[in-house]
Design a protein around this motif. Sequence first.
Motif, PDB file in Angstrom:
ATOM      1  N   LEU A   1      68.234  46.561  36.530  1.00  0.00           N
ATOM      2  CA  LEU A   1      68.046  46.098  35.033  1.00  0.00           C
ATOM      3  C   LEU A   1      67.343  44.873  34.970  1.00  0.00           C
ATOM      4  O   LEU A   1      67.933  43.976  35.440  1.00  0.00           O
ATOM      5  N   VAL A   2      66.333  44.540  34.304  1.00  0.00           N
ATOM      6  CA  VAL A   2      65.569  43.538  33.980  1.00  0.00           C
ATOM      7  C   VAL A   2      65.776  42.830  32.636  1.00  0.00           C
ATOM      8  O   VAL A   2      65.410  43.593  31.521  1.00  0.00           O
ATOM      9  N   THR A   3      66.322  41.641  32.355  1.00  0.00           N
ATOM     10  CA  THR A   3      66.656  41.094  31.121  1.00  0.00           C
ATOM     11  C   THR A   3      65.755  39.741  30.903  1.00  0.00           C
ATOM     12  O   THR A   3      65.650  38.935  31.667  1.00  0.00           O
TER      13      THR A   3
ATOM     14  N   ASP B   1      65.322  36.166  29.836  1.00  0.00           N
ATOM     15  CA  ASP B   1      65.933  34.944  29.846  1.00  0.00           C
ATOM     16  C   ASP B   1      65.501  34.224  28.357  1.00  0.00           C
ATOM     17  O   ASP B   1      64.276  34.400  27.966  1.00  0.00           O
TER      18      ASP B   1
ATOM     19  N   CYS C   1      60.123  43.329  28.165  1.00  0.00           N
ATOM     20  CA  CYS C   1      61.498  43.100  28.459  1.00  0.00           C
ATOM     21  C   CYS C   1      61.857  42.249  27.082  1.00  0.00           C
ATOM     22  O   CYS C   1      63.400  42.250  26.941  1.00  0.00           O
TER      23      CYS C   1
ATOM     24  N   GLU D   1      64.037  45.045  24.845  1.00  0.00           N
ATOM     25  CA  GLU D   1      65.217  45.324  25.350  1.00  0.00           C
ATOM     26  C   GLU D   1      65.275  45.398  26.838  1.00  0.00           C
ATOM     27  O   GLU D   1      64.123  45.236  27.520  1.00  0.00           O
ATOM     28  N   THR D   2      66.533  45.255  27.277  1.00  0.00           N
ATOM     29  CA  THR D   2      66.601  45.304  28.770  1.00  0.00           C
ATOM     30  C   THR D   2      65.973  46.726  29.389  1.00  0.00           C
ATOM     31  O   THR D   2      66.402  47.948  28.792  1.00  0.00           O
ATOM     32  N   GLN D   3      65.261  46.556  30.295  1.00  0.00           N
ATOM     33  CA  GLN D   3      64.696  47.938  31.021  1.00  0.00           C
ATOM     34  C   GLN D   3      64.990  47.638  32.542  1.00  0.00           C
ATOM     35  O   GLN D   3      64.926  46.891  33.270  1.00  0.00           O
ATOM     36  N   SER D   4      64.735  49.140  33.089  1.00  0.00           N
ATOM     37  CA  SER D   4      64.758  49.103  34.426  1.00  0.00           C
ATOM     38  C   SER D   4      63.450  49.007  35.120  1.00  0.00           C
ATOM     39  O   SER D   4      62.472  48.882  34.402  1.00  0.00           O
TER      40      SER D   4
ATOM     41  N   VAL E   1      62.959  35.928  33.753  1.00  0.00           N
ATOM     42  CA  VAL E   1      64.025  37.032  33.766  1.00  0.00           C
ATOM     43  C   VAL E   1      65.087  36.849  34.610  1.00  0.00           C
ATOM     44  O   VAL E   1      65.132  36.032  35.446  1.00  0.00           O
ATOM     45  N   SER E   2      66.307  37.709  34.214  1.00  0.00           N
ATOM     46  CA  SER E   2      67.136  38.067  35.053  1.00  0.00           C
ATOM     47  C   SER E   2      67.385  39.368  35.647  1.00  0.00           C
ATOM     48  O   SER E   2      67.031  40.468  34.812  1.00  0.00           O
TER      49      SER E   2
ATOM     50  N   SER F   1      69.909  42.637  37.023  1.00  0.00           N
ATOM     51  CA  SER F   1      71.170  43.182  37.262  1.00  0.00           C
ATOM     52  C   SER F   1      70.878  44.137  38.349  1.00  0.00           C
ATOM     53  O   SER F   1      70.412  45.217  38.087  1.00  0.00           O
TER      54      SER F   1
END
Length: 137
Positions: free
Chosen positions: A49-51, A53, A76, A79-82, A110-111, A113
């Motif tokens: 998941l890419v968020t 920052d 991004c 919303e947070t996306q894969s 980006v961060s 997860s």
Amino acid sequence: MTENPTGGPREPGSQWYDGEAGPLVRPYAMTGGRTQPGPTGVRFDLIALVTLDLAASALGDDNTLGPEHRTLVDLCRAETQSVAELAADADLPVGVVRVLLGDLLELGCVSVSRPVPPAHLPDERILREVIEGLRAL
């Protein structure tokens, strides 16, 4: 020589224009010839998941980012996306998206997860015992 879509002669091997798709940009041109994300060799799973920052909000007119980088940042932003969703929404190959995300990660835009590796997931036998215990209540 063949003809290009505008009717004039075209040199062999210079097919940078597709009549239906428009101008073409090769994936290696988008990534500067790189195939691996960043100097650290970070690996982006399809379901990572890419968020965006907060620092990326201030990017504004930063000229260091290409149009593809900006597209990923804009996607991004909502919303947070894969990684897979970003590739589909940006209409880019997954390999290109991984390299571009590596750039954005290094810039702190980006961060990511990463998914839990299967070795760190609980044992299925333990989960079944918990379910059976709950049913016995």
